[in-house]
Motif scaffolding. Structure first.
Motif, PDB file in Angstrom:
ATOM      1  N   ALA A 181      13.349 -27.108-123.923  1.00 50.25           N
ATOM      2  CA  ALA A 181      13.168 -27.684-122.598  1.00 50.25           C
ATOM      3  C   ALA A 181      12.328 -26.721-121.780  1.00 50.25           C
ATOM      4  N   ARG A 182      11.728 -27.255-120.729  1.00 50.91           N
ATOM      5  CA  ARG A 182      10.862 -26.452-119.885  1.00 50.91           C
ATOM      6  C   ARG A 182      11.111 -26.818-118.443  1.00 50.91           C
ATOM      7  N   GLU A 183      11.264 -25.835-117.569  1.00 49.41           N
ATOM      8  CA  GLU A 183      11.386 -26.085-116.142  1.00 49.41           C
ATOM      9  C   GLU A 183       9.974 -26.085-115.583  1.00 49.41           C
ATOM     10  N   ILE A 184       9.580 -27.199-114.963  1.00 50.64           N
ATOM     11  CA  ILE A 184       8.222 -27.373-114.458  1.00 50.64           C
ATOM     12  C   ILE A 184       8.270 -27.588-112.948  1.00 50.64           C
ATOM     13  N   THR A 191       3.659 -23.839-126.786  1.00 53.55           N
ATOM     14  CA  THR A 191       5.086 -24.168-126.875  1.00 53.55           C
ATOM     15  C   THR A 191       5.546 -24.408-128.313  1.00 53.55           C
ATOM     16  N   ASP A 192       4.643 -24.275-129.271  1.00 56.98           N
ATOM     17  CA  ASP A 192       4.966 -24.604-130.661  1.00 56.98           C
ATOM     18  C   ASP A 192       6.175 -23.865-131.217  1.00 56.98           C
ATOM     19  N   ASP A 193       6.403 -22.630-130.780  1.00 54.44           N
ATOM     20  CA  ASP A 193       7.510 -21.858-131.339  1.00 54.44           C
ATOM     21  C   ASP A 193       8.735 -21.789-130.430  1.00 54.44           C
ATOM     22  N   GLU A 194       8.831 -22.690-129.455  1.00 53.89           N
ATOM     23  CA  GLU A 194      10.016 -22.717-128.598  1.00 53.89           C
ATOM     24  C   GLU A 194      11.240 -23.141-129.411  1.00 53.89           C
ATOM     25  N   ALA A 195      12.368 -22.496-129.135  1.00 54.69           N
ATOM     26  CA  ALA A 195      13.624 -22.838-129.796  1.00 54.69           C
ATOM     27  C   ALA A 195      14.229 -24.073-129.132  1.00 54.69           C
ATOM     28  N   ALA A 196      14.821 -24.936-129.928  1.00 57.83           N
ATOM     29  CA  ALA A 196      15.357 -26.204-129.435  1.00 57.83           C
ATOM     30  C   ALA A 196      16.461 -26.022-128.392  1.00 57.83           C
ATOM     31  N   GLU A 197      17.255 -24.979-128.495  1.00 56.69           N
ATOM     32  CA  GLU A 197      18.412 -24.802-127.612  1.00 56.69           C
ATOM     33  C   GLU A 197      18.109 -23.950-126.376  1.00 56.69           C
ATOM     34  N   THR A 198      16.865 -23.598-126.146  1.00 56.85           N
ATOM     35  CA  THR A 198      16.487 -22.696-125.060  1.00 56.85           C
ATOM     36  C   THR A 198      15.658 -23.435-124.016  1.00 56.85           C
ATOM     37  N   VAL A 199      15.866 -23.081-122.734  1.00 57.95           N
ATOM     38  CA  VAL A 199      15.059 -23.610-121.633  1.00 57.95           C
ATOM     39  C   VAL A 199      14.075 -22.517-121.239  1.00 57.95           C
ATOM     40  N   TYR A 200      12.811 -22.893-121.038  1.00 57.08           N
ATOM     41  CA  TYR A 200      11.764 -21.926-120.748  1.00 57.08           C
ATOM     42  C   TYR A 200      11.108 -22.190-119.398  1.00 57.08           C
ATOM     43  N   LYS A 201      10.541 -21.126-118.826  1.00 55.15           N
ATOM     44  CA  LYS A 201       9.683 -21.202-117.645  1.00 55.15           C
ATOM     45  C   LYS A 201       8.481 -20.330-117.946  1.00 55.15           C
ATOM     46  N   TYR A 202       7.284 -20.861-117.742  1.00 54.74           N
ATOM     47  CA  TYR A 202       6.064 -20.103-117.956  1.00 54.74           C
ATOM     48  C   TYR A 202       5.608 -19.550-116.618  1.00 54.74           C
ATOM     49  N   ASP A 203       5.475 -18.216-116.524  1.00 57.81           N
ATOM     50  CA  ASP A 203       5.050 -17.557-115.296  1.00 57.81           C
ATOM     51  C   ASP A 203       3.661 -18.052-114.934  1.00 57.81           C
ATOM     52  N   GLU A 253       3.274 -15.529-118.692  1.00 57.39           N
ATOM     53  CA  GLU A 253       4.364 -15.026-119.509  1.00 57.39           C
ATOM     54  C   GLU A 253       5.459 -16.082-119.651  1.00 57.39           C
ATOM     55  N   ARG A 254       5.967 -16.256-120.874  1.00 55.17           N
ATOM     56  CA  ARG A 254       7.055 -17.211-121.110  1.00 55.17           C
ATOM     57  C   ARG A 254       8.377 -16.486-120.923  1.00 55.17           C
ATOM     58  N   ARG A 255       9.252 -17.079-120.144  1.00 52.05           N
ATOM     59  CA  ARG A 255      10.575 -16.504-119.886  1.00 52.05           C
ATOM     60  C   ARG A 255      11.647 -17.512-120.263  1.00 52.05           C
TER      61      ARG A 255
END
Length: 79
Positions: free
Chosen positions: A2-5, A48-60, A67-69
């Motif tokens: 998931a990604r917070e946009i 985003t190809d290597d994002e883990a399914a169970e993790t939420v990300y925010k890109y700086d 930077e991906r956090r």
């Protein structure tokens, strides 16, 4: 995954025939929220190809060059 946009748009974008890619003959609309040409896709989703399914990300910087956090928790304020 998931990604917070964060979006700053205040209204809809209307697409018409001038938005068609002359070479490809299509319109690619960004769904990942990272495109530098938002609302159009510029291929930034490849970051985003290597994002883990169970993790939420925010890109700086809200783009794939930032930077991906990992986000530990999203808390919504009471209104």
């Amino acid at each position: 995954m998931a990604r917070e946009i964060t979006h700053e748009a205040t209204g809809p974008l209307k697409l018409d025939e001038s938005d068609l890619d002359e070479e490809k003959g299509d319109v690619a609309v960004c769904l990942c929220g990272l495109s530098g040409e938002y609302p159009f896709c510029d291929g930034s989703h490849r970051a985003t190809d290597d994002e883990a399914a169970e993790t939420v990300y925010k890109y700086d910087g809200d783009d794939a060059d930032g930077e991906r956090r990992e986000i530990e928790e999203i808390v919504f304020a009471d209104e």
